[in-house]
Design a protein around this motif. Structure first.
Motif, PDB file in Angstrom:
ATOM      1  N   VAL A   1     -60.882  35.122  33.048  1.00 57.57           N
ATOM      2  CA  VAL A   1     -59.793  36.096  32.920  1.00 57.57           C
ATOM      3  C   VAL A   1     -58.857  35.631  31.811  1.00 57.57           C
ATOM      4  N   LEU A   2     -58.107  36.574  31.265  1.00 62.79           N
ATOM      5  CA  LEU A   2     -57.225  36.283  30.126  1.00 62.79           C
ATOM      6  C   LEU A   2     -55.774  36.332  30.556  1.00 62.79           C
ATOM      7  N   ASP A   3     -55.054  35.232  30.293  1.00 61.85           N
ATOM      8  CA  ASP A   3     -53.625  35.119  30.611  1.00 61.85           C
ATOM      9  C   ASP A   3     -52.882  34.920  29.288  1.00 61.85           C
ATOM     10  N   VAL A   4     -52.550  36.018  28.613  1.00 64.58           N
ATOM     11  CA  VAL A   4     -51.925  35.940  27.292  1.00 64.58           C
ATOM     12  C   VAL A   4     -50.606  35.165  27.389  1.00 64.58           C
ATOM     13  N   PRO A   5     -50.412  34.131  26.546  1.00 68.46           N
ATOM     14  CA  PRO A   5     -49.179  33.335  26.622  1.00 68.46           C
ATOM     15  C   PRO A   5     -47.938  34.205  26.424  1.00 68.46           C
ATOM     16  N   SER A   6     -46.985  34.067  27.341  1.00 66.39           N
ATOM     17  CA  SER A   6     -45.728  34.818  27.267  1.00 66.39           C
ATOM     18  C   SER A   6     -44.775  34.239  28.298  1.00 66.39           C
ATOM     19  N   ALA A   7     -43.550  34.746  28.280  1.00 64.75           N
ATOM     20  CA  ALA A   7     -42.555  34.295  29.256  1.00 64.75           C
ATOM     21  C   ALA A   7     -42.897  34.758  30.661  1.00 64.75           C
ATOM     22  N   THR A   8     -43.836  35.700  30.795  1.00 66.44           N
ATOM     23  CA  THR A   8     -44.203  36.223  32.114  1.00 66.44           C
ATOM     24  C   THR A   8     -45.645  35.897  32.484  1.00 66.44           C
ATOM     25  N   SER A   9     -46.293  35.018  31.738  1.00 65.92           N
ATOM     26  CA  SER A   9     -47.690  34.686  32.031  1.00 65.92           C
ATOM     27  C   SER A   9     -47.802  33.977  33.377  1.00 65.92           C
ATOM     28  N   VAL A  10     -48.983  34.055  33.969  1.00 69.01           N
ATOM     29  CA  VAL A  10     -49.243  33.375  35.237  1.00 69.01           C
ATOM     30  C   VAL A  10     -49.081  31.866  35.061  1.00 69.01           C
TER      31      VAL A  10
ATOM     32  N   LEU B   1     -56.089  38.934  37.003  1.00 63.15           N
ATOM     33  CA  LEU B   1     -56.018  39.208  35.569  1.00 63.15           C
ATOM     34  C   LEU B   1     -57.315  39.834  35.076  1.00 63.15           C
ATOM     35  N   PRO B   2     -57.295  40.408  33.860  1.00 65.82           N
ATOM     36  CA  PRO B   2     -58.484  41.105  33.373  1.00 65.82           C
ATOM     37  C   PRO B   2     -59.590  40.168  32.893  1.00 65.82           C
ATOM     38  N   THR B   3     -60.813  40.560  33.198  1.00 68.47           N
ATOM     39  CA  THR B   3     -62.006  39.870  32.730  1.00 68.47           C
ATOM     40  C   THR B   3     -62.363  40.417  31.336  1.00 68.47           C
ATOM     41  N   PRO B   4     -63.383  39.871  30.680  1.00 69.48           N
ATOM     42  CA  PRO B   4     -63.749  40.394  29.351  1.00 69.48           C
ATOM     43  C   PRO B   4     -64.051  41.893  29.314  1.00 69.48           C
ATOM     44  N   ASP B   5     -64.475  42.467  30.432  1.00 67.62           N
ATOM     45  CA  ASP B   5     -64.741  43.904  30.430  1.00 67.62           C
ATOM     46  C   ASP B   5     -63.509  44.736  30.795  1.00 67.62           C
ATOM     47  N   GLY B   6     -62.353  44.044  30.962  1.00 67.09           N
ATOM     48  CA  GLY B   6     -61.107  44.758  31.201  1.00 67.09           C
ATOM     49  C   GLY B   6     -60.757  44.990  32.652  1.00 67.09           C
ATOM     50  N   ARG B   7     -61.654  44.667  33.569  1.00 69.42           N
ATOM     51  CA  ARG B   7     -61.381  44.877  34.987  1.00 69.42           C
ATOM     52  C   ARG B   7     -60.702  43.654  35.589  1.00 69.42           C
ATOM     53  N   PRO B   8     -59.677  43.845  36.426  1.00 68.07           N
ATOM     54  CA  PRO B   8     -59.008  42.700  37.042  1.00 68.07           C
ATOM     55  C   PRO B   8     -59.902  42.022  38.077  1.00 68.07           C
ATOM     56  N   LEU B   9     -59.806  40.698  38.130  1.00 66.82           N
ATOM     57  CA  LEU B   9     -60.577  39.918  39.094  1.00 66.82           C
ATOM     58  C   LEU B   9     -59.620  39.041  39.906  1.00 66.82           C
ATOM     59  N   PRO B  10     -59.405  39.355  41.184  1.00 66.90           N
ATOM     60  CA  PRO B  10     -58.504  38.526  42.004  1.00 66.90           C
ATOM     61  C   PRO B  10     -59.140  37.165  42.297  1.00 66.90           C
ATOM     62  N   LEU B  11     -58.348  36.122  42.212  1.00 64.34           N
ATOM     63  CA  LEU B  11     -58.819  34.795  42.584  1.00 64.34           C
ATOM     64  C   LEU B  11     -59.266  34.780  44.043  1.00 64.34           C
ATOM     65  N   SER B  12     -58.550  35.506  44.887  1.00 64.04           N
ATOM     66  CA  SER B  12     -58.861  35.520  46.319  1.00 64.04           C
ATOM     67  C   SER B  12     -60.234  36.111  46.617  1.00 64.04           C
ATOM     68  N   SER B  13     -60.812  36.843  45.649  1.00 63.27           N
ATOM     69  CA  SER B  13     -62.127  37.437  45.883  1.00 63.27           C
ATOM     70  C   SER B  13     -63.233  36.389  45.925  1.00 63.27           C
ATOM     71  N   LEU B  14     -62.920  35.147  45.527  1.00 59.43           N
ATOM     72  CA  LEU B  14     -63.912  34.077  45.506  1.00 59.43           C
ATOM     73  C   LEU B  14     -63.837  33.191  46.745  1.00 59.43           C
ATOM     74  N   ARG B  15     -63.033  33.604  47.733  1.00 58.88           N
ATOM     75  CA  ARG B  15     -62.927  32.823  48.970  1.00 58.88           C
ATOM     76  C   ARG B  15     -64.312  32.641  49.602  1.00 58.88           C
ATOM     77  N   GLY B  16     -64.484  31.519  50.289  1.00 63.94           N
ATOM     78  CA  GLY B  16     -65.763  31.195  50.903  1.00 63.94           C
ATOM     79  C   GLY B  16     -66.529  30.159  50.099  1.00 63.94           C
ATOM     80  N   LYS B  17     -66.053  29.863  48.883  1.00 69.28           N
ATOM     81  CA  LYS B  17     -66.665  28.848  48.032  1.00 69.28           C
ATOM     82  C   LYS B  17     -65.621  27.810  47.630  1.00 69.28           C
ATOM     83  N   TYR B  18     -66.086  26.672  47.190  1.00 67.28           N
ATOM     84  CA  TYR B  18     -65.206  25.723  46.513  1.00 67.28           C
ATOM     85  C   TYR B  18     -65.007  26.255  45.099  1.00 67.28           C
TER      86      TYR B  18
END
Length: 370
Positions: free
Chosen positions: A320-329, A243-260
């Motif tokens: 990241v921003l997950d706007v409430p909707s019927a299709t939200s994460v 989902l998009p970060t405050p600057d509008g770029r998407p950030l995958p959760l998987s990109s944080l692998r290697g950490k708790y």
């Protein structure tokens, strides 16, 4: 000229009468009723609310005594609503091909007064609706009392009544959800799926509904909820979020692998979330150097409120921003029904714990990252 007009009228009526007869033939249910506070000409509708909006299916107007008759057609047994024009609250209708229902109630408060007879399903649904209305009216009164007192004993009593009321609300829903009725999947999906305490019942009931009522849209909803719950149980690889970060770029959760990683579902409008943020900031500062990260997922419909809360609470981790909707994460992938909700992931991205409050997260991380 007169003969020509008469001929036209006769021809028109010869088409109109069969058309009316055809409409009557296509009708496979009838809802008759009498309402108070419904002057002549008041529109009454049978609606479908499956999409979250009232879609009118059939309608009629009341006579001078508040009486109406609605004819229509449904393809299969289902749960619908009886709505009076201009009123938000509705009476639930259990309709099936061949239904012949009778309704009595106050047009201004159908939800709490509507009595429906004509089938066991219709009676049980209407009875539950009236019980829900009574309980929630008491909850509203408790909420008002809570705002007007600071007395500790009174607040404790209000809290006990609050818990008792919601337990009664769940019990009223369970009585219908346990029935062998096409109304049961609707009640389970609408009133029980948002409470984590009902998971064991829902898993068992959903399997039964899938055999008895496989075509019900509510059975399909429950099967989807079940799949989401199983996908987010401890030991499972956390579903991807991108989902998009405050600057509008998407950030995958998987990109944080290697950490708790703590996946933190929160919102600026959520009081308990904001209280937990203060604790989480301390925990983050303590354990980030040791290999801990937070991935904040906000359920805000107003980005400006989201950004203001990040600044005010001093949140230093990725957001990241997950706007409430019927299709939200939150609603379609993680089955979030309350905020805050959190999932702790190991360095491989697997869920190892859930829903920390207070210092519990710091204690867990102290074990994992000494």
């Amino acid at each position: 000229m007169h003969s020509a007009k008469l001929f036209i009228l006769l021809v028109a009526s010869s088409f109109a009468l069969p058309a009316a007869a055809q409409r009557a033939a296509r009708s496979n249910y009838v809802v008759r009723g009498q309402l108070t506070n419904a002057p002549a000409g008041t529109w009454v509708y049978v609606t479908d609310y499956l999409t979250g909006q009232h879609v009118p299916l059939d309608s009629a107007t009341t006579d001078s005594k508040g009486r109406f008759r609605i004819r229509g057609q449904v393809a299969a047994p289902g749960t619908y609503n009886l709505r009076v024009k201009g009123q938000d609250r509705t009476a639930g209708l259990a309709l099936a091909p061949g239904s012949r229902l009778r309704v009595r109630g106050d047009a201004a408060s159908l939800w709490s007064t509507g009595e429906v007879t004509g089938s066991a399903e219709a009676v049980s649904l209407a009875t539950m609706n009236r019980e829900h209305a009574r309980i929630l009216a008491h909850v509203d009164a408790l909420a008002q009392r809570r705002q007007t007192t600071t007395d500790t004993a009174t607040l404790r009593q209000i809290g006990q009544e609050w818990d008792t009321s919601f337990a009664a609300l769940t019990a009223a829903s369970l009585r219908v959800a346990r029935q062998s009725s096409y109304v049961a999947p609707f009640v389970a999906a609408s009133f029980l799926s948002g409470n984590g305490a009902n998971v064991a019942f829902l898993d068992s009931a959903t399997s039964r509904y899938a055999q008895q009522w496989p075509a019900s849209p509510y059975t399909k909803q429950l099967l989807h909820y079940q799949a989401m719950r199983r996908a987010t149980t401890i030991g499972q690889l956390a579903p991807e979020i991108n989902l998009p970060t405050p600057d509008g770029r998407p950030l995958p959760l998987s990109s944080l692998r290697g950490k708790y990683v703590l996946v933190d579902f929160w919102a600026s409008w959520c009081g308990p979330c904001r209280q937990e943020n203060a604790v989480l900031v301390r925990t983050y500062q303590q354990f980030r150097p040791k290999g801990f990260e937070v991935y904040g997922v906000s359920a805000d419909s107003k980005p400006e409120a989201w950004l203001a809360a990040i600044r005010q609470d001093g949140l230093l981790w990725p957001q990241v921003l997950d706007v409430p909707s019927a299709t939200s994460v939150a609603s379609t992938v993680y089955n979030i029904y309350a905020y805050p909700t959190s999932f702790l992931l190991d360095p491989q991205g697997r869920i190892i714990a859930k829903d920390f409050r207070g210092d519990a997260l710091a204690q867990k991380l102290g074990e994992l990252l000494p």
